[in-house]
Motif scaffolding. Sequence first.
Motif, PDB file in Angstrom:
ATOM      1  N   LEU A  26      -5.052   2.758  -8.709  1.00  0.00           N
ATOM      2  CA  LEU A  26      -6.176   2.836  -7.784  1.00  0.00           C
ATOM      3  C   LEU A  26      -6.906   1.492  -7.701  1.00  0.00           C
ATOM      4  N   PRO A  60      -3.970   2.063   5.486  1.00  0.00           N
ATOM      5  CA  PRO A  60      -5.282   1.508   5.127  1.00  0.00           C
ATOM      6  C   PRO A  60      -6.045   1.028   6.346  1.00  0.00           C
ATOM      7  N   MET A  81      -7.367  -0.711  -4.300  1.00  0.00           N
ATOM      8  CA  MET A  81      -8.651  -1.250  -3.853  1.00  0.00           C
ATOM      9  C   MET A  81      -8.530  -2.734  -3.529  1.00  0.00           C
ATOM     10  N   ARG A  90       1.110   3.921  -3.038  1.00  0.00           N
ATOM     11  CA  ARG A  90       0.729   5.308  -2.744  1.00  0.00           C
ATOM     12  C   ARG A  90       1.877   6.257  -3.084  1.00  0.00           C
ATOM     13  N   TRP A 130       0.839  -1.205   0.000  1.00  0.00           N
ATOM     14  CA  TRP A 130       0.000   0.000   0.000  1.00  0.00           C
ATOM     15  C   TRP A 130       0.877   1.259   0.000  1.00  0.00           C
ATOM     16  N   ALA A 188     -11.068   9.083  -3.862  1.00  0.00           N
ATOM     17  CA  ALA A 188      -9.690   9.213  -4.341  1.00  0.00           C
ATOM     18  C   ALA A 188      -9.688   9.926  -5.690  1.00  0.00           C
ATOM     19  N   VAL A 222      -6.528   9.226  -0.637  1.00  0.00           N
ATOM     20  CA  VAL A 222      -5.833   7.959  -0.390  1.00  0.00           C
ATOM     21  C   VAL A 222      -5.094   8.090   0.933  1.00  0.00           C
ATOM     22  N   LEU A 239     -12.123   4.250  -0.994  1.00  0.00           N
ATOM     23  CA  LEU A 239     -11.354   5.033  -1.955  1.00  0.00           C
ATOM     24  C   LEU A 239     -12.258   5.702  -2.995  1.00  0.00           C
ATOM     25  N   THR A 266     -10.766  -0.010   3.088  1.00  0.00           N
ATOM     26  CA  THR A 266     -10.577   1.430   2.988  1.00  0.00           C
ATOM     27  C   THR A 266     -11.440   1.995   1.856  1.00  0.00           C
TER      28      THR A 266
END
Length: 605
Positions: free
Chosen positions: A424, A179, A428, A158, A154, A197, A175, A194, A192
């Motif tokens: 993204l 998480p 997810m 990111r 993650w 986002a 974001v 998103l 989480t």
Amino acid sequence: MAIELENAAGEIVTAQRYIKHPTFRPNLVRVWGEAAVTEPVVRSRPTDFFLHDPGSVQGQRGFHALLMKFIGWDLPSVVNYAGNPVLLYPDVIFPFLIVDQQAWVSSGPRKVERYQIREPVRRAAEFLLSLEGPAARKRREELDRRISDLQIDWTSARSVLRGQAGAIGGRVVGVPERPSGSAARATVAQPTDLSDAMLQVSREGEWLPAEDVLRSLQAELTALESSTVTTSQHNEDIDARLREQIDEVREELNDVLAATRLLEQDLTMNEGQLAALDRRIENLTEERNRNRDIATLVRLGSEASAQHIADHNCPTCSQSLDGVEAAELGPTLDVSETIGLINAQISTAAAMRERARVIAEQSSYAYTAMQREIDHLRVRLRSLETDAITADQVPKSGDIARRVSVEIRRDEIRRAIDSFDTRLEYLMQVADDISSARNEFNALPDGLSDADITVLRSVGSLMRKRLRASGFGSYDPELVQVDMDSLQPVRQGFDVDTDASASDVVRIKLAYLDSLRRVGVDRGRHPGLLVLDEPRQQDMELAHYEIILRYLADGNGEQSQVIVTSTTEMAHLRSTLEGSDVSFIELGADRLLGWDPLVGHLDSL
């Protein structure tokens, strides 16, 4: 010394180990896959194995590895004091099966600490009783590591998103840094969210969604194209120089596209080469480990080296080499030289892999640069083609520069949006995986399950029953419990090894080990074997000793065997234990086993 073993499946092995020998070291074990003690004629030659050296539990020639497979044990991983996973070595389990004379001073099994395993006695008892707690604990550790790895994924994804956004003067919102479900919670962890986002780009001092900026740029580009096109028909008198430039740019673009396709092929080949080198290194490592096992056997006095070299099968593909090689091969490498050669091959393969990795990395950079070059050439080609359409009216240089700038900006934002959408989707998936792992982690029991507690209470109840029957008198036997933390006999607030008489300590040990054996055979992994070396050495009353021998003998069945050595006269015990499933072997006054000619025939094999 030779021993013949038979497992529940009816398989038989004979193992021979020398206490002292001019050639064979004590850690060398010769093994026959047949009855070589009870049968005077042995049809096969022995295979050499080794003990108490690296690889004895997991190596192909390790005797403990053979013994674990013979028993049917799949040894679990446990945690050592450094927090690293290690194998639950059989030496840690054996004190529950074999008690020598020095071990009668304590009520619990002897603790084996040389492997630095946390709570070794507890881990062995959990294994023999097949408790659910260890499996749950192992799964919790696996899930904890899984969650940690997903958190790293993650954070990495990111960071890539933020780097790509920064490259185009944008930013990523919605974001979070960590998480949901990354930290332990009692509640149900949700993935989480998103949904908010977004990739944003600064335009005229305002942060806007990248999609809005892209649409704005596209509209601006359309307007610029409309303003520069002043004629609707194609001018037949196109400037020759302009057409020549268009042809040159188009040819250059085609060349770059062709080079890019070749570079793609090179990248694919490099990835295949990396995979092939990885397989080569793995195969060489396996072959080196096999030769190290052979070297250990040779050091212990085995003739396995000659058998290994005389093998007529290819060590790589295992196919027969008969008829392929000449009868006289000339000088050959010994095992140590073979290991040295394999180490050199591993080093060479590793160096080749590193070079291949560097080349693949450089090719990747070159591929990215070519993609940008292709973008620029396409922009230039479109500009020249537009000039050709309006060659009779030369557009303003500012309009051309603006169009080129807008096109470049549009293309880089479009690529950033595509990359953002891909990343993204990956985030997810990571969020879903973290949530699932955390919820499974929270659902697992932390410690003993209710079923485990029931099993341990059964062991404790049977243990106290045996203590009452065998004359335990230091205090009320009901005070002796199986501790739910250590899984050993305890009396709350006291030290059972010093608070009870010496003979009662022996009674506790016998009752505990036999109770665990009975329950472990019925529902766990206990092999049913119990070897007790002189349990009456603390002057236990003969009547109580006979009661102990009776409960050790009764109800054994075909899946259990208890071996007791004793200096007590057999005559009285025979009459007292008449009717029990007991076999008596009188060793004589010397109390030592002499050389048996029936076993001596193994030395010639």
